[in-house]
Enzyme design. Sequence first.
Site, PDB file in Angstrom:
ATOM      1  N   HIS A   1       0.769  -1.130   0.067  1.00 18.50           N
ATOM      2  CA  HIS A   1       0.123   0.069  -0.074  1.00 18.50           C
ATOM      3  C   HIS A   1       0.868   1.242   0.045  1.00 18.50           C
ATOM      4  O   HIS A   1       1.914   1.288   0.408  1.00 18.50           O
ATOM      5  CB  HIS A   1      -0.901   0.058   1.076  1.00 18.50           C
TER       6      HIS A   1
ATOM      7  N   GLU B   1       0.896   3.623   1.845  1.00 18.58           N
ATOM      8  CA  GLU B   1       1.424   4.115   3.370  1.00 18.58           C
ATOM      9  C   GLU B   1       2.681   3.261   3.647  1.00 18.58           C
ATOM     10  O   GLU B   1       3.530   3.861   4.288  1.00 18.58           O
ATOM     11  CB  GLU B   1       0.377   4.032   4.218  1.00 18.58           C
TER      12      GLU B   1
ATOM     13  N   CYS C   1      -5.935   1.894   5.795  1.00 18.46           N
ATOM     14  CA  CYS C   1      -6.825   0.624   6.253  1.00 18.46           C
ATOM     15  C   CYS C   1      -5.953   0.189   7.570  1.00 18.46           C
ATOM     16  O   CYS C   1      -5.363   0.819   8.153  1.00 18.46           O
ATOM     17  CB  CYS C   1      -6.522  -0.454   5.010  1.00 18.46           C
TER      18      CYS C   1
ATOM     19  N   CYS D   1      -2.454  -0.607   7.543  1.00 19.21           N
ATOM     20  CA  CYS D   1      -1.468   0.722   7.553  1.00 19.21           C
ATOM     21  C   CYS D   1      -1.622   1.279   8.900  1.00 19.21           C
ATOM     22  O   CYS D   1      -0.744   2.011   9.272  1.00 19.21           O
ATOM     23  CB  CYS D   1      -1.911   1.338   6.376  1.00 19.21           C
TER      24      CYS D   1
END
Length: 181
Positions: free
Chosen positions: A62, A64, A92, A95
């Site tokens: 992801h 992040e 999410c 993260c």
Amino acid sequence: MDDAAPLIDLYSDDHFMREALRQARRAAAQDEVPIGAIIVHDRQIIARSWNQVETLKDATAHAEMLALTQAQSVFGDWRLTDCDLYVTKEPCPMCAGAIVHTRIRRVIFGCPDVKGGAAGGFWNLLQTDNLNHRCEVSSGILGDDCVAILKDFFAQARRRKADGTHHQKGLGITPPVFDGP
């Protein structure tokens, strides 16, 4: 009457979110869900990334997570206590857990994720009292722009699926269809 153009604040949340949006556009160009992230320390961008789950074949890639890894490399430490994370969509749970663990000072995101967000949209892991760290959270920064890029991406994906065409990853072209012998 003063006709001078308004000054651009190079240290504003809007300015930094625009850079996160640039990263999201990089993701979209690679057929990745268009989410971008940057990390700022002392008003300087020290990490930039975009979703790369499909490209890297890694569920943890992801925006992040990749930005956190870059920032940790810059500091030579996993603690990012004086850093701020700008991301186009609410983080999410995965993260958010990493964000809390790395002790990010502030998380600024564009649009919420009411079905799975972990910064107040569905859960709020970033500010849970029983964890060892809590982040300051700001939301809705350039939210309309952040929503628009996501809506456009998924509308295009639905059109391609309905047309029976498959987008060749990252090239922006539809590959030829093989009809067989």
